[in-house]
Design a protein around this motif. Structure first.
Motif, PDB file in Angstrom:
ATOM      1  N   GLY A   5     -16.787  -3.500   7.078  1.00  0.00           N
ATOM      2  CA  GLY A   5     -17.256  -3.135   8.873  1.00  0.00           C
ATOM      3  C   GLY A   5     -15.886  -2.499   9.180  1.00  0.00           C
ATOM      4  O   GLY A   5     -15.047  -1.810   8.674  1.00  0.00           O
ATOM      5  N   ALA A   6     -15.757  -2.107  10.407  1.00  0.00           N
ATOM      6  CA  ALA A   6     -15.543  -1.294  10.593  1.00  0.00           C
ATOM      7  C   ALA A   6     -14.149  -1.688  11.051  1.00  0.00           C
ATOM      8  O   ALA A   6     -13.229  -1.055  11.056  1.00  0.00           O
ATOM      9  N   ALA A   7     -14.355  -2.544  11.965  1.00  0.00           N
ATOM     10  CA  ALA A   7     -12.583  -3.328  12.241  1.00  0.00           C
ATOM     11  C   ALA A   7     -12.155  -3.507  11.239  1.00  0.00           C
ATOM     12  O   ALA A   7     -10.741  -3.132  10.323  1.00  0.00           O
ATOM     13  N   GLU A   8     -12.589  -4.296   9.003  1.00  0.00           N
ATOM     14  CA  GLU A   8     -11.722  -4.092   8.086  1.00  0.00           C
ATOM     15  C   GLU A   8     -11.162  -2.919   7.585  1.00  0.00           C
ATOM     16  O   GLU A   8     -10.245  -2.353   7.199  1.00  0.00           O
ATOM     17  N   LEU A   9     -12.165  -1.808   8.369  1.00  0.00           N
ATOM     18  CA  LEU A   9     -11.666   0.112   8.041  1.00  0.00           C
ATOM     19  C   LEU A   9     -11.172   0.375   8.178  1.00  0.00           C
ATOM     20  O   LEU A   9      -9.960   0.462   7.610  1.00  0.00           O
ATOM     21  N   ARG A  10     -10.668   0.129   9.650  1.00  0.00           N
ATOM     22  CA  ARG A  10      -9.641  -0.197  10.646  1.00  0.00           C
ATOM     23  C   ARG A  10      -8.113   0.104  10.100  1.00  0.00           C
ATOM     24  O   ARG A  10      -7.238   0.414   9.946  1.00  0.00           O
ATOM     25  N   GLN A  11      -8.132  -1.819   9.877  1.00  0.00           N
ATOM     26  CA  GLN A  11      -6.728  -2.698   9.793  1.00  0.00           C
ATOM     27  C   GLN A  11      -6.682  -2.003   7.925  1.00  0.00           C
ATOM     28  O   GLN A  11      -5.522  -1.672   7.209  1.00  0.00           O
ATOM     29  N   TYR A  12      -7.465  -1.860   7.210  1.00  0.00           N
ATOM     30  CA  TYR A  12      -7.486  -1.211   6.149  1.00  0.00           C
ATOM     31  C   TYR A  12      -6.484  -0.053   5.856  1.00  0.00           C
ATOM     32  O   TYR A  12      -5.191   0.487   5.441  1.00  0.00           O
ATOM     33  N   ALA A  13      -6.959   0.894   6.914  1.00  0.00           N
ATOM     34  CA  ALA A  13      -6.229   2.224   6.932  1.00  0.00           C
ATOM     35  C   ALA A  13      -4.937   1.792   7.374  1.00  0.00           C
ATOM     36  O   ALA A  13      -3.909   2.916   7.614  1.00  0.00           O
ATOM     37  N   VAL A  14      -5.021   1.128   7.917  1.00  0.00           N
ATOM     38  CA  VAL A  14      -2.826   0.889   9.106  1.00  0.00           C
ATOM     39  C   VAL A  14      -2.635   0.450   7.794  1.00  0.00           C
ATOM     40  O   VAL A  14      -1.433   0.991   8.161  1.00  0.00           O
ATOM     41  N   ARG A  15      -3.106  -0.274   7.622  1.00  0.00           N
ATOM     42  CA  ARG A  15      -1.959  -0.977   6.734  1.00  0.00           C
ATOM     43  C   ARG A  15      -1.977   0.155   5.320  1.00  0.00           C
ATOM     44  O   ARG A  15      -0.765   0.577   4.960  1.00  0.00           O
ATOM     45  N   ARG A  16      -2.474   1.020   4.892  1.00  0.00           N
ATOM     46  CA  ARG A  16      -2.663   1.777   4.671  1.00  0.00           C
ATOM     47  C   ARG A  16      -1.374   2.730   4.534  1.00  0.00           C
ATOM     48  O   ARG A  16      -0.963   3.237   3.803  1.00  0.00           O
ATOM     49  N   ARG A  17      -1.560   3.443   5.667  1.00  0.00           N
ATOM     50  CA  ARG A  17      -0.955   4.311   6.638  1.00  0.00           C
ATOM     51  C   ARG A  17       0.672   4.081   6.878  1.00  0.00           C
ATOM     52  O   ARG A  17       1.996   4.113   6.921  1.00  0.00           O
ATOM     53  N   GLU A  18       1.243   2.208   7.045  1.00  0.00           N
ATOM     54  CA  GLU A  18       2.680   1.532   7.051  1.00  0.00           C
ATOM     55  C   GLU A  18       2.984   1.993   5.987  1.00  0.00           C
ATOM     56  O   GLU A  18       3.557   1.983   6.002  1.00  0.00           O
ATOM     57  N   ARG A  19       1.951   1.611   4.798  1.00  0.00           N
ATOM     58  CA  ARG A  19       2.293   1.362   3.090  1.00  0.00           C
ATOM     59  C   ARG A  19       3.266   2.652   2.981  1.00  0.00           C
ATOM     60  O   ARG A  19       3.516   2.592   2.260  1.00  0.00           O
ATOM     61  N   THR A  20       2.500   3.550   3.153  1.00  0.00           N
ATOM     62  CA  THR A  20       2.984   5.163   3.407  1.00  0.00           C
ATOM     63  C   THR A  20       3.982   5.466   3.732  1.00  0.00           C
ATOM     64  O   THR A  20       4.886   6.296   2.937  1.00  0.00           O
ATOM     65  N   ILE A  21       4.117   5.367   4.780  1.00  0.00           N
ATOM     66  CA  ILE A  21       5.199   5.795   5.652  1.00  0.00           C
ATOM     67  C   ILE A  21       6.889   4.754   4.513  1.00  0.00           C
ATOM     68  O   ILE A  21       8.009   5.514   4.849  1.00  0.00           O
ATOM     69  N   VAL A  22       6.622   3.789   4.660  1.00  0.00           N
ATOM     70  CA  VAL A  22       7.303   2.737   3.997  1.00  0.00           C
ATOM     71  C   VAL A  22       8.029   3.435   2.854  1.00  0.00           C
ATOM     72  O   VAL A  22       9.330   3.716   2.233  1.00  0.00           O
ATOM     73  N   VAL A  23       6.712   3.501   1.674  1.00  0.00           N
ATOM     74  CA  VAL A  23       7.180   4.670   0.356  1.00  0.00           C
ATOM     75  C   VAL A  23       8.472   5.551   0.545  1.00  0.00           C
ATOM     76  O   VAL A  23       8.795   6.075   0.566  1.00  0.00           O
ATOM     77  N   THR A  24       7.797   6.500   1.750  1.00  0.00           N
ATOM     78  CA  THR A  24       8.260   7.733   2.067  1.00  0.00           C
ATOM     79  C   THR A  24       9.717   7.794   2.542  1.00  0.00           C
ATOM     80  O   THR A  24      10.515   8.184   2.278  1.00  0.00           O
ATOM     81  N   ALA A  25       9.927   6.640   3.369  1.00  0.00           N
ATOM     82  CA  ALA A  25      10.809   6.078   3.744  1.00  0.00           C
ATOM     83  C   ALA A  25      12.099   6.170   3.151  1.00  0.00           C
ATOM     84  O   ALA A  25      13.328   6.306   2.890  1.00  0.00           O
ATOM     85  N   LEU A  26      11.255   4.653   2.129  1.00  0.00           N
ATOM     86  CA  LEU A  26      12.236   4.956   1.342  1.00  0.00           C
ATOM     87  C   LEU A  26      12.269   5.905   0.071  1.00  0.00           C
ATOM     88  O   LEU A  26      14.150   5.929  -0.785  1.00  0.00           O
ATOM     89  N   ALA A  27      11.686   6.763  -0.111  1.00  0.00           N
ATOM     90  CA  ALA A  27      11.896   7.928  -1.388  1.00  0.00           C
ATOM     91  C   ALA A  27      13.017   8.574  -0.747  1.00  0.00           C
ATOM     92  O   ALA A  27      13.810   8.732  -1.366  1.00  0.00           O
ATOM     93  N   VAL A  28      12.999   8.863   0.344  1.00  0.00           N
ATOM     94  CA  VAL A  28      14.450  10.375   1.446  1.00  0.00           C
ATOM     95  C   VAL A  28      15.378   9.675   1.412  1.00  0.00           C
ATOM     96  O   VAL A  28      16.169  10.299   1.497  1.00  0.00           O
ATOM     97  N   SER A  29      15.377   8.001   2.037  1.00  0.00           N
ATOM     98  CA  SER A  29      16.400   7.586   1.957  1.00  0.00           C
ATOM     99  C   SER A  29      17.224   7.223   0.307  1.00  0.00           C
ATOM    100  O   SER A  29      18.182   7.806   0.496  1.00  0.00           O
TER     101      SER A  29
END
Length: 105
Positions: A5-29
């Motif tokens: 559903g739309a809500a589940e897709l939004r949560q999936y996108a948010v979790r994926r974006r958060e994961r991308t930010i964390v992985v990028t921050a860890l790689a840069v640091s």
């Protein structure tokens, strides 16, 4: 797999974006930490391998403050000491206020 559903897709996108930010921050640091460690290592190795560094050369250490030839050639009588003010005896040094521990019992 059932359709999301739309809500589940939004949560999936948010979790994926958060994961991308964390992985990028860890790689840069991690890259920054490795570069800092490498820079420190290069600085340390360069400092230790400096051929003009500490040792028996005339432009390093006490020769920047004193004339080595003058110090080696100085004749100081027993019981006397070379000072900035010239050669002085122990009694003369004891008479100087605030010279070492001369004011202490």
């Amino acid at each position: 797999m059932p359709a999301l559903g739309a809500a589940e897709l939004r949560q999936y996108a948010v979790r994926r974006r958060e994961r991308t930010i964390v992985v990028t921050a860890l790689a840069v640091s991690s890259v920054v930490a490795v570069l800092m460690a490498l820079g420190f290592w290069v600085f340390f190795v360069h400092g230790l391998s400096d051929p003009v560094g500490p040792g028996h050369g005339p432009s390093y250490g006490v020769s920047e403050v004193f004339d080595i030839a003058e110090v080696r050639g100085a004749v100081v009588p027993p019981g006397s000491y070379g000072t900035r003010g010239g050669v002085r005896t122990a009694e003369q040094l004891d008479g100087i206020p605030d010279c070492g521990n001369s004011g202490s019992p």
